[in-house]
Design an enzyme around this catalytic site. Sequence first.
Site, PDB file in Angstrom:
ATOM      1  N   CYS A 170      -5.631  -3.146   2.335  1.00  0.00           N
ATOM      2  CA  CYS A 170      -5.510  -2.885   3.928  1.00  0.00           C
ATOM      3  C   CYS A 170      -6.735  -3.132   4.735  1.00  0.00           C
ATOM      4  CB  CYS A 170      -4.876  -1.513   4.148  1.00  0.00           C
ATOM      5  SG  CYS A 170      -4.125  -1.455   5.798  1.00  0.00           S
ATOM      6  N   LYS A 186     -10.102   1.762  -2.562  1.00  0.00           N
ATOM      7  CA  LYS A 186     -10.242   1.277  -1.147  1.00  0.00           C
ATOM      8  C   LYS A 186     -11.564   1.492  -0.725  1.00  0.00           C
ATOM      9  CE  LYS A 186      -7.666   1.373   3.302  1.00  0.00           C
ATOM     10  NZ  LYS A 186      -6.469   2.020   3.978  1.00  0.00           N
ATOM     11  N   GLU A 201       0.844  -1.225  -0.256  1.00  0.00           N
ATOM     12  CA  GLU A 201      -0.048   0.096  -0.051  1.00  0.00           C
ATOM     13  C   GLU A 201       0.938   1.393  -0.075  1.00  0.00           C
ATOM     14  OE1 GLU A 201      -3.945   1.763   2.530  1.00  0.00           O
ATOM     15  OE2 GLU A 201      -2.326   0.543   3.516  1.00  0.00           O
TER      16      GLU A 201
END
Length: 305
Positions: free
Chosen positions: A177, A135, A55
Amino acid sequence: MATSSSPPSTVLKKPIKLACVQLASGSDKAANLSHARDKVLEAARAGANLVVLPECFNSPYGCDYFPSYAETLLPSPPSRDQSPSYHALSGMAAEAKVFLVGGSIPEAEEDDGKKYYNTSLIFGPDGALLASHRKVHLFDIDIPDKITFRESDVLTAGNKLTLVDLPGYGRIAVAICYDVRFPELAMIAARRGAFALIYPGAFNLTTGPLHWRLQGQARAMDNQCYVALCSPARDMDATYHAWGHSLIVDPMAKVVVEAEEGEEIVCWELDGGRIEETRKGIPIYEQRRFDVYPDVSEGNKVREG
């Protein structure tokens, strides 16, 4: 590895070697991109067919950095001036002849005012863009006396799950994440045929030791597929301290390889027979009770590469 008696896999057609590149990045974007290229080529020389970067691999991680490092990705393809990271990733994938999950980069979009996203770009061995993932779940947490972080102060959330077809192998899912904490996303991806769930991520020194390994194993156990978590290397001089410990988990939820805190490449060969063997032995895919609870995979907001 699966045993020789394992049934042939319909999910992963042939073995694929996956590499997580635990990369150290600094404030110089050009240097970060050059360093990433070196490590992607190193992973390819080690036999990897599928390479994953962390990331925010092209910049420091943090709300203060997202706007200044953000690049315009749409309309695609962007120019080199709009997105040097897009073109660097495309070049790395083509040079190394690998499928490349390009970690994530900050993305800027002009749409009724400027918006910023945390976006992963996935390229094929010919350098062509296969898919992108914004995301979905933003990292907003407040653990008293430990850590407070609010990505939503700067970033806008994506609104789709991302599945990517890798010709000759099968399908992967890519998320970023904090997305790993939401089992629904993983369950939908696995039930739509993903042989691996890939998460570039940057857990910290509070949540990392608590949940990083556990989340990887939980998603693998829930879905009986492979899971890869790829972290930045830890830099105690940075403003955000990543946990490191990039890892790969097999369909029986065993951590088969794990990095330490520094720069490192961890690799494992993913075998479809192992998926089939696991699902045959513990047949949860045939035992679900949709007469008792809903099928979350019936949603329609899925971006497929």
